[in-house]
Design an enzyme around this catalytic site. Structure first.
Site, PDB file in Angstrom:
ATOM      1  N   SER A 144      39.413   4.213  -5.117  1.00 49.66           N
ATOM      2  CA  SER A 144      38.807   3.583  -3.938  1.00 49.66           C
ATOM      3  C   SER A 144      39.330   4.349  -2.603  1.00 49.66           C
ATOM      4  O   SER A 144      40.313   4.934  -2.512  1.00 49.66           O
ATOM      5  CB  SER A 144      39.272   2.205  -3.992  1.00 49.66           C
ATOM      6  OG  SER A 144      38.932   1.784  -2.298  1.00 49.66           O
ATOM      7  N   TYR A 154      46.014  -3.526  -4.097  1.00 48.95           N
ATOM      8  CA  TYR A 154      44.910  -2.983  -4.380  1.00 48.95           C
ATOM      9  C   TYR A 154      45.099  -1.427  -3.952  1.00 48.95           C
ATOM     10  O   TYR A 154      44.953  -0.378  -4.905  1.00 48.95           O
ATOM     11  CB  TYR A 154      43.745  -3.540  -3.923  1.00 48.95           C
ATOM     12  CG  TYR A 154      42.270  -2.796  -4.324  1.00 48.95           C
ATOM     13  CD1 TYR A 154      41.977  -3.092  -5.506  1.00 48.95           C
ATOM     14  CD2 TYR A 154      41.857  -2.004  -3.452  1.00 48.95           C
ATOM     15  CE1 TYR A 154      40.706  -2.682  -6.041  1.00 48.95           C
ATOM     16  CE2 TYR A 154      40.507  -1.541  -3.920  1.00 48.95           C
ATOM     17  CZ  TYR A 154      40.147  -1.826  -5.074  1.00 48.95           C
ATOM     18  OH  TYR A 154      38.877  -1.318  -5.679  1.00 48.95           O
TER      19      TYR A 154
END
Length: 257
Positions: A144, A154
């Site tokens: 990401s 994350y």
């Protein structure tokens, strides 16, 4: 897409929806057989049948929860099956946590880290042996753009995946293995809906289409790039993140619907 001249088998995790579904579709459109891995057996079977019908390829279904050790072992066994070699691995399965680190259960954080980092590492390890013996292979780790930003655990998990992919591409490219971390920004999939996140916190210009992310990611992997950042807008974001204050790059706060 024009079918490729070299047909191989691609194993895609998280293949029942979102980017995983699109990776499976585009790889099938190129003429590759696919092994579809996800928790939802019914959706996998539906996807497999659609791909067989549309593209005339072989589609296997392997239901698995990749936070469960026994299920991960089943996928490892499939990747290590020399009689049915897998030439392309797409580590796409992922989950998101809506709340801040201190508000989440430690067990949820462990599952989150295991899925994004540990499982991707284990499946890559399983796939590599056969690829090295055959003198070629492709591995795509879906990371990401958050890997380059301060966005909690994350970001931390995806940063590990980017670093791992960079190293693996450098270590194995001379032996025919191409390893790429694909790093999309906000993308129209079910991912944020499953989190329960209010997607309106991100402006409309920040959202990408899944087909574009996958198309650019596959092309960059084919070229041997270690990191793929789809779209000029997110390439600019990553470049800015290298020089801008951390607080500026934290992005919008997540909030529930």
């Amino acid at each position: 897409m024009t079918p490729t001249t070299s047909r191989t088998t691609a194993l895609v995790t998280g293949a029942s929806a979102g980017l995983g579904h699109e990776f499976a579709r585009q790889l099938a459109a190129q003429g590759h057989d696919v092994v579809l891995v996800a928790r939802n057996a019914a959706r996998l079977a539906e996807t497999a049948e659609d791909l067989r019908r549309r593209y005339g390829i072989t589609a296997e279904v392997l239901p698995a929860d990749l936070t469960d050790e026994d299920d991960v072992a089943a996928v490892v066994e499939r990747l290590e099956d020399s009689a049915r070699p897998v030439g392309i691995l797409v580590n796409n399965a992922g989950i998101g946590l809506l709340h801040n680190f201190d508000e989440n259960q430690a067990s949820d954080e462990k599952k989150h880290l295991r899925l994004h980092a540990e499982t991707s590492m284990v499946l890559t390890h399983a796939a590599l042996k056969g690829m090295l013996e055959r003198g070629g292979g492709r591995i795509i780790n879906v990371a990401s753009v958050a890997a380059f930003l301060p966005r909690g655990t994350y970001s931390a998990a995806k940063a590990w995946l980017v670093s791992f992919s960079r190293w693996a591409n450098l270590a194995y490219r001379n032996r025919g293995i191409k390893v790429t971390a694909v790093c999309p920004g906000f993308t129209h999939t079910e991912f944020h809906d499953r989190m329960g996140m209010d997607k309106s916190v991100a402006p409309s210009w920040t959202w990408l289409r899944a087909d574009r992310v996958v198309r650019e990611g596959l092309a960059d992997n084919e070229r041997g790039k270690a990191v793929s950042i789809p779209s000029k807008r997110y390439k600019a974001v990553v470049a800015l993140a290298k020089v801008a204050p951390t607080r500026l790059m934290a992005g919008p706060a997540r909030k529930p619907k």
